[in-house]
Design an enzyme around this catalytic site. Sequence first.
Site, mmCIF file in Angstrom:
data_model
loop_
_atom_site.group_PDB
_atom_site.id
_atom_site.type_symbol
_atom_site.label_atom_id
_atom_site.label_comp_id
_atom_site.label_asym_id
_atom_site.label_seq_id
_atom_site.Cartn_x
_atom_site.Cartn_y
_atom_site.Cartn_z
ATOM 1 N N ASP A 1 92.134 -12.203 10.036
ATOM 2 C CA ASP A 1 92.400 -11.782 11.419
ATOM 3 C C ASP A 1 93.819 -12.219 11.780
ATOM 4 O O ASP A 1 94.167 -12.321 12.946
ATOM 5 C CB ASP A 1 91.372 -12.470 12.337
ATOM 6 C CG ASP A 1 91.249 -11.813 13.703
ATOM 7 O OD1 ASP A 1 91.619 -10.630 13.831
ATOM 8 O OD2 ASP A 1 90.783 -12.480 14.646
ATOM 9 N N LYS B 1 93.043 -7.531 9.309
ATOM 10 C CA LYS B 1 93.583 -6.966 10.552
ATOM 11 C C LYS B 1 95.029 -6.536 10.327
ATOM 12 O O LYS B 1 95.800 -7.231 9.685
ATOM 13 C CB LYS B 1 93.577 -8.017 11.659
ATOM 14 C CG LYS B 1 94.333 -7.492 12.888
ATOM 15 C CD LYS B 1 94.020 -8.133 14.165
ATOM 16 C CE LYS B 1 94.522 -9.519 14.368
ATOM 17 N NZ LYS B 1 93.908 -10.015 15.626
#
Length: 194
Positions: free
Chosen positions: A108, A150
């Site tokens: 992330d 991400k």
Amino acid sequence: MRHIQDKWALKAQKEGYRTRAVYKLQQILETRNFATQKIHSVFDIGAAPGGWSHYLKLKFPNLEIFAIDILPIEKIEGIHFFQEDVRNIEKIKEIALKIGTFDLVISDLAPNITGIRDVDEENIYELNLITLQAAVKLLKRNNYSKFIIKTFQNSNLKKLRHDVSLCFRNIATHKPAASKSNSGEIYLSGEDLI
Ligand SMILES: C[S@@+](CC[C@H](N)C(=O)[O-])C[C@H]1O[C@@H](n2cnc3c(N)ncnc32)[C@H](O)[C@@H]1O
């Protein structure tokens, strides 16, 4: 100014999670139907403040979880956390010993934004590539290996998707409901390390 919390932040607070970001991970795992019973070890890249690792440990207490971030995290029992830049991931002895042993790598990671578009786009692309290369080394070479990363909707997205497709099969793009619609963030996932 009064801070207005969105429904995911409130839900996270109510359910005892560290961040609203846990629902993005949850939604991607569900969408991909990643068989969690076959996942025994996870590496969380860009893990602070620890929402994803904490969520996974609560849901699956037997998971072995390694995590890295340049920022510190509040201790999570049972998580092997390293405060270090992902660029130096292979220099960490404990991590080097675990090469080729993970079932799932999740990232992330998001770098600080300078506001200069070209610089920011190159910066995230460079870090995404470093993360992808790290994942390829960290994961077991079998068809249960999974990867979630991400990135951002920008001029490098197509290139990154192609880079991921050279390393994994069954690539998918995700914009989970918990990801703010006005945010350019987007996730790619793949499985079965090539
Ligand atoms: C959106 S946050 C991650 C949130 C996390 N998934 C959670 O649920 O708590 C992005 C993280 O990427 C980290 N990051 C940015 N650049 C990094 C780098 N070069 N190496 C490691 N971590 C980095 C930031 O410090 C930040 O904590």
